[in-house]
Design a protein around this motif. Structure first.
Motif, PDB file in Angstrom:
ATOM      1  N   TYR B  32       0.960  -1.402   0.049  1.00  0.00           N
ATOM      2  CA  TYR B  32       0.566  -0.438   0.232  1.00  0.00           C
ATOM      3  C   TYR B  32       0.505   0.922  -0.202  1.00  0.00           C
ATOM      4  O   TYR B  32       1.891   1.155   0.813  1.00  0.00           O
ATOM      5  CB  TYR B  32      -0.929   0.072   1.194  1.00  0.00           C
ATOM      6  N   ILE B  34       0.563   5.877  -0.048  1.00  0.00           N
ATOM      7  CA  ILE B  34       0.119   6.825   0.282  1.00  0.00           C
ATOM      8  C   ILE B  34       0.832   8.236   0.085  1.00  0.00           C
ATOM      9  O   ILE B  34       2.354   7.990   0.069  1.00  0.00           O
ATOM     10  CB  ILE B  34      -0.792   6.820   1.594  1.00  0.00           C
ATOM     11  N   SER B  95       1.237  -3.549   4.835  1.00  0.00           N
ATOM     12  CA  SER B  95      -0.017  -4.796   4.943  1.00  0.00           C
ATOM     13  C   SER B  95      -1.311  -3.643   5.126  1.00  0.00           C
ATOM     14  O   SER B  95      -2.418  -4.057   5.038  1.00  0.00           O
ATOM     15  CB  SER B  95      -0.142  -4.764   6.299  1.00  0.00           C
ATOM     16  N   GLY B  96      -0.964  -2.420   4.621  1.00  0.00           N
ATOM     17  CA  GLY B  96      -2.116  -1.252   4.040  1.00  0.00           C
ATOM     18  C   GLY B  96      -2.007  -0.784   5.676  1.00  0.00           C
ATOM     19  O   GLY B  96      -3.171   0.061   5.692  1.00  0.00           O
ATOM     20  N   SER B  97      -1.543  -1.254   6.309  1.00  0.00           N
ATOM     21  CA  SER B  97      -2.619  -0.424   8.013  1.00  0.00           C
ATOM     22  C   SER B  97      -1.397   0.944   8.097  1.00  0.00           C
ATOM     23  O   SER B  97      -0.158   0.873   7.911  1.00  0.00           O
ATOM     24  CB  SER B  97      -2.186  -1.775   8.916  1.00  0.00           C
ATOM     25  N   ALA B  98      -2.088   1.465   9.109  1.00  0.00           N
ATOM     26  CA  ALA B  98      -1.453   2.892   8.817  1.00  0.00           C
ATOM     27  C   ALA B  98      -0.598   2.713  10.096  1.00  0.00           C
ATOM     28  O   ALA B  98       0.525   3.527   9.679  1.00  0.00           O
ATOM     29  CB  ALA B  98      -2.396   3.716   9.664  1.00  0.00           C
ATOM     30  N   ARG B  99      -0.989   1.715  10.612  1.00  0.00           N
ATOM     31  CA  ARG B  99       0.513   1.105  12.094  1.00  0.00           C
ATOM     32  C   ARG B  99       1.534   1.470  11.482  1.00  0.00           C
ATOM     33  O   ARG B  99       2.558   1.081  11.701  1.00  0.00           O
ATOM     34  CB  ARG B  99       0.480   1.027  13.030  1.00  0.00           C
ATOM     35  N   LEU B 101       3.029   2.116   8.629  1.00  0.00           N
ATOM     36  CA  LEU B 101       3.877   2.810   7.142  1.00  0.00           C
ATOM     37  C   LEU B 101       5.110   3.850   6.877  1.00  0.00           C
ATOM     38  O   LEU B 101       5.257   4.259   9.118  1.00  0.00           O
ATOM     39  CB  LEU B 101       2.706   4.154   7.258  1.00  0.00           C
ATOM     40  N   PHE B 103       6.840   6.107   6.274  1.00  0.00           N
ATOM     41  CA  PHE B 103       7.182   8.065   6.079  1.00  0.00           C
ATOM     42  C   PHE B 103       8.519   8.006   4.536  1.00  0.00           C
ATOM     43  O   PHE B 103       9.539   8.106   5.803  1.00  0.00           O
ATOM     44  CB  PHE B 103       6.339   9.101   5.885  1.00  0.00           C
ATOM     45  N   GLY B 104       8.458   8.854   3.612  1.00  0.00           N
ATOM     46  CA  GLY B 104       9.915   9.456   3.038  1.00  0.00           C
ATOM     47  C   GLY B 104       9.566  11.277   3.591  1.00  0.00           C
ATOM     48  O   GLY B 104       8.849  11.291   4.357  1.00  0.00           O
TER      49      GLY B 104
END
Lengths: 112, 113
Positions: B32, B34, B95-99, B101, B103-104
């Motif tokens: 995932y 974003i 996993s698509g889970s926000a936790r 993620l 980040f760049g």
């Protein structure tokens, strides 16, 4: 009004002081997060909470603690602030595990 | 372009031109992706996301392209406007889970009049 509100917006403190950053949300989301942003680095997760009774450590939890006082409130504490905790702190919420994050406007913390 | 965890590059474009912001990721298990926009003094704001079963997704004036073969993600902004000036950063999750993620660090986009 902002959906995710952080207070204060700016804070200057001294080494060794206890600091609390507060976050409240009106989005009705169960999941809340605290991130730290440093210049030249991506956001890093400090703590997250999936509901009032669920608190989890993130990537960089050392030196921090949190409290989920209610579904809408999630506070971050620095028990004894140190200069390398100077950073921009963001609170975020999400509706579910695989849902996008909604961020507050941030708290700039400076530890002298 | 941006890489997750590296320095903050900059991009300047003329108003009205198209912008392309790049992001390289290293985790081949990422599922995932974003893009967020962060204006000065504000928190990150969701722009668009894409899952690994897609290679392109379009939004309003924005398109995200995903090349899993070379682990590369790009954000295209059509007819760039002054209000597009901001830091843009990508994030990835296995996993698509926000936790989960990662980040760049972001790319600073400046729109020139």
């Amino acid at each position: 009004d902002a959906d995710v509100t952080q207070t204060p917006r700016n804070r200057i403190t001294k080494t060794g002081k206890r600091i609390m950053l507060e976050c409240s949300q009106t989005k009705g989301h169960d999941r809340m997060y605290w991130y730290r942003q440093d210049p030249g680095l991506g956001l890093r997760l400090i703590y997250y909470s999936f509901d009032v009774k669920d608190i989890n450590k993130g990537e960089i939890s050392d030196g921090y603690s949190v409290s989920r006082q209610a579904q809408a409130k999630f506070s971050l504490s620095l028990e004894s602030a140190i200069p390398n905790q100077t950073a921009l702190y963001f609170c975020a919420t999400s509706r579910g595990a695989n849902e996008k994050l909604f961020f507050g406007s941030g708290t700039q913390l400076s530890v002298l | 372009g941006e890489s997750v965890g590296l320095h903050l590059p900059t991009l300047s474009v003329q108003e009205g031109d198209n912008s392309i912001i790049n992001c390289a990721y290293s985790n081949s298990a990422s599922d995932y992706f974003i893009w967020y926009k962060q204006e000065s003094g504000k928190g990150p704001q969701f722009i668009i996301d894409i899952r690994s079963n897609m290679d392109k997704r379009q939004g309003q004036r924005v398109t995200v392209l995903l090349n899993k073969t070379v682990k590369h993600l790009s954000l295209q902004i059509a007819a760039t406007q002054p209000g597009d000036s901001a830091v843009y950063f990508c994030a990835e999750s296995p996993s698509g889970s926000a936790r989960q993620l990662t980040f760049g660090s972001g790319t600073q986009l400046t729109v020139l009049p």
